[in-house]
Design an enzyme around this catalytic site. Structure first.
Site, short mmCIF file in Angstrom:
data_model
loop_
_atom_site.label_atom_id
_atom_site.label_comp_id
_atom_site.label_asym_id
_atom_site.label_seq_id
_atom_site.Cartn_x
_atom_site.Cartn_y
_atom_site.Cartn_z
N ARG A 83 -7.85 -28.04 -18.77
CA ARG A 83 -6.84 -27.12 -18.25
C ARG A 83 -5.48 -27.82 -18.31
O ARG A 83 -4.63 -27.47 -19.12
CB ARG A 83 -7.22 -26.69 -16.83
CG ARG A 83 -6.42 -25.53 -16.32
CD ARG A 83 -6.94 -25.01 -15.00
NE ARG A 83 -6.75 -25.92 -13.87
CZ ARG A 83 -7.05 -25.62 -12.61
NH1 ARG A 83 -7.56 -24.43 -12.32
NH2 ARG A 83 -6.85 -26.48 -11.64
N LYS A 111 -1.58 -23.74 -1.52
CA LYS A 111 -0.97 -22.88 -2.54
C LYS A 111 -1.29 -21.40 -2.26
O LYS A 111 -2.20 -21.11 -1.46
CB LYS A 111 -1.47 -23.28 -3.92
CG LYS A 111 -2.98 -23.13 -4.12
CD LYS A 111 -3.46 -23.88 -5.36
CE LYS A 111 -4.96 -23.76 -5.51
NZ LYS A 111 -5.50 -24.66 -6.56
N TYR A 124 -8.14 10.55 -6.00
CA TYR A 124 -7.54 10.71 -7.33
C TYR A 124 -8.57 10.90 -8.42
O TYR A 124 -9.63 10.27 -8.40
CB TYR A 124 -6.69 9.48 -7.68
CG TYR A 124 -5.34 9.46 -7.01
CD1 TYR A 124 -4.48 10.57 -7.07
CD2 TYR A 124 -4.90 8.32 -6.35
CE1 TYR A 124 -3.22 10.52 -6.48
CE2 TYR A 124 -3.65 8.26 -5.75
CZ TYR A 124 -2.81 9.38 -5.82
OH TYR A 124 -1.58 9.33 -5.24
N MET A 181 -3.25 3.34 -4.05
CA MET A 181 -2.33 2.23 -3.84
C MET A 181 -2.26 1.83 -2.36
O MET A 181 -2.28 0.66 -2.02
CB MET A 181 -0.93 2.59 -4.33
CG MET A 181 0.03 1.42 -4.27
SD MET A 181 1.71 1.84 -4.75
CE MET A 181 1.50 2.28 -6.46
C1 LIG Z 1 -6.69 -25.38 -6.04
C2 LIG Z 1 -6.98 -26.80 -6.31
C3 LIG Z 1 -7.72 -27.57 -5.39
C4 LIG Z 1 -8.44 -26.97 -4.19
O1 LIG Z 1 -9.71 -26.51 -4.58
P1 LIG Z 1 -10.73 -25.87 -3.51
O2 LIG Z 1 -11.93 -25.52 -4.32
O3 LIG Z 1 -10.04 -24.66 -2.97
O4 LIG Z 1 -10.98 -26.89 -2.48
C5 LIG Z 1 -7.82 -28.93 -5.62
N1 LIG Z 1 -7.24 -29.50 -6.71
C6 LIG Z 1 -6.57 -28.78 -7.64
C7 LIG Z 1 -5.99 -29.46 -8.82
C8 LIG Z 1 -6.43 -27.41 -7.48
O5 LIG Z 1 -5.78 -26.70 -8.41
#
Ligand SMILES: *Cc1c(COP(=O)(O)O)cnc(C)c1O
Length: 369
Positions: free
Chosen positions: A136, A38, A264, A313
């Site tokens: 979550r 991701k 700045y 920036m």
């Molecule tokens: C991002 C994520 C992971 C990966 O976690 P790491 O700590 O980067 O290995 C695994 N499972 C879920 C549900 C995640 O959101």
């Protein structure tokens, strides 16, 4: 390594292979490996990383959002891709690109059944997410009867896996809580498997889960940060190699006299003579303003140069008073061993995850193969 003439993020695929093999060595032979790619592969390049890992034999991929999965499909990834946080509006596109949704509440489950039915799907692979303490995303134990009854009403989907996520896998002070989460997950998966007439895969561990809870690997593990070279502890970091090096160059050098200011809002005012170098990297590239005013630093010819004044920036100014350097010289923001992204992140009390995923798309990626 090549000397750079602009801001670049170098990605070392050999290091990625090393990290993958190290993490795999922690698993039983039949445990599957899901690579989390991701957020552009944690700020690197999800398509290149994905293709490389697919060739190395990764079993599964995960992304957060549907669009990220579509990008992987367009890059030629053929392995299954789990979308961890799909939204109803994207479910049709998700099916079109053979992506597999995490279904985490009644609303998304119903939406998915509706759309998969309209798309005439049969046994479409889905993953049921349970909340075991992170609070979550995820169904609760009490939702099991409802989930199974909804699933049994239709032929459109098949539960490929049941999974959950650990809240503090890197924090051994929370071991008791984590073991409780794992026990919860065992209870949940046992009950749901009893009710379905087949056995989906089970998975729970992220990187630190892999390293700290070998008894909770189940059928598959999900690793993100470990693949990119960070183990969330000094001990584990030793066995992993950061894959990314962020470097830039000196655009201009200034002599600052006592009483002058830099940048700045005149945030820095000098009380003695100093030399600064202006670098072509700023908050739009992922070096946030919190790194300014002496908190963060860069490395030039092996010496640390703190950031002077506010981060702009597109630029930062750094103090090079005691460093022998000239315009055009190379500057390291973070690298694979001396100053890693984790070290730099610590200067502002954040974590490697945040710094590496912040490196914006404007920064050129260079793959070292
Ligand atoms: C991002 C994520 C992971 C990966 O976690 P790491 O700590 O980067 O290995 C695994 N499972 C879920 C549900 C995640 O959101």
């Amino acid at each position: 390594m090549l000397k750079t003439q602009e801001t670049v993020l170098e990605i070392d695929l050999k290091a990625l292979k090393h990290n993958f093999e190290h993490l795999k060595s922690k698993l039983q032979n039949n445990t599957k490996f899901l690579a989390v790619v991701k957020a552009f592969g944690y700020g690197s390049d999800s398509c290149e990383i994905g293709n490389y890992l697919e060739a190395l034999g990764v079993d599964y991929f995960a992304v957060a959002y549907t669009q990220e999965g579509i990008a992987l499909r367009k890059a030629g990834i053929t392995k299954p891709i789990l979308v961890l946080h799909p939204q109803a509006v994207n479910l049709k596109a998700l099916i079109t690109h053979s992506l597999e949704p995490s279904l985490y509440n009644a609303k998304i489950l119903k939406e998915f059944i509706k759309i998969a039915t309209a798309e005439k799907q049969n046994d479409y692979p889905v993953h049921i997410k349970f909340n075991t303490g992170l609070n979550r995303l995820g169904f609760e134990y009490n939702d099991i009867d409802y989930i199974v009854s909804e699933i049994e009403k239709t032929d459109t989907l098949k539960v490929t896996s049941i999974f959950s996520h650990i809240a503090a896998s890197e924090d051994l002070d929370e071991k008791e809580f984590t073991l409780h989460q794992i026990a919860n997950f065992n209870t949940i998966s046992k009950k749901i498997i009893e009710k379905l007439d087949y056995k989906p895969m089970l998975h729970m561990c992220n990187t630190s889960g892999i390293l700290n809870y070998p008894d909770a690997h189940f059928d598959m593990v999900r690793s993100g940060i470990g693949l990119y070279g960070f183990g969330n502890s000094e001990k584990e970091n030793k066995n992993l190699t950061p894959i990314a090096t962020l470097k830039t160059v000196i655009s201009q050098i200034h002599n600052i006299e006592k009483g002058e200011s830099v940048g700045y809002n005149r945030a820095f005012k000098s009380n003695s003579f100093l030399k600064t170098a202006t670098l072509p990297i700023g908050h739009a590239d992922g070096i946030g303003r919190q790194y300014g005013n002496g908190k963060g630093f860069v490395t030039i010819h092996g010496k640390q140069a703190p950031i002077v004044g506010n981060v702009c920036m597109d630029m930062i100014m750094v103090n090079i008073t005691n460093i022998d350097c000239k315009e055009g010289d190379e500057v390291i923001i973070f690298d694979q061993n001396n100053t890693t992204a984790e070290h730099l992140a610590e200067t502002t009390n954040t974590i490697s995850y945040e710094l590496i995923t912040s490196i914006s798309q404007r920064v050129k990626r260079i793959l070292l193969k």
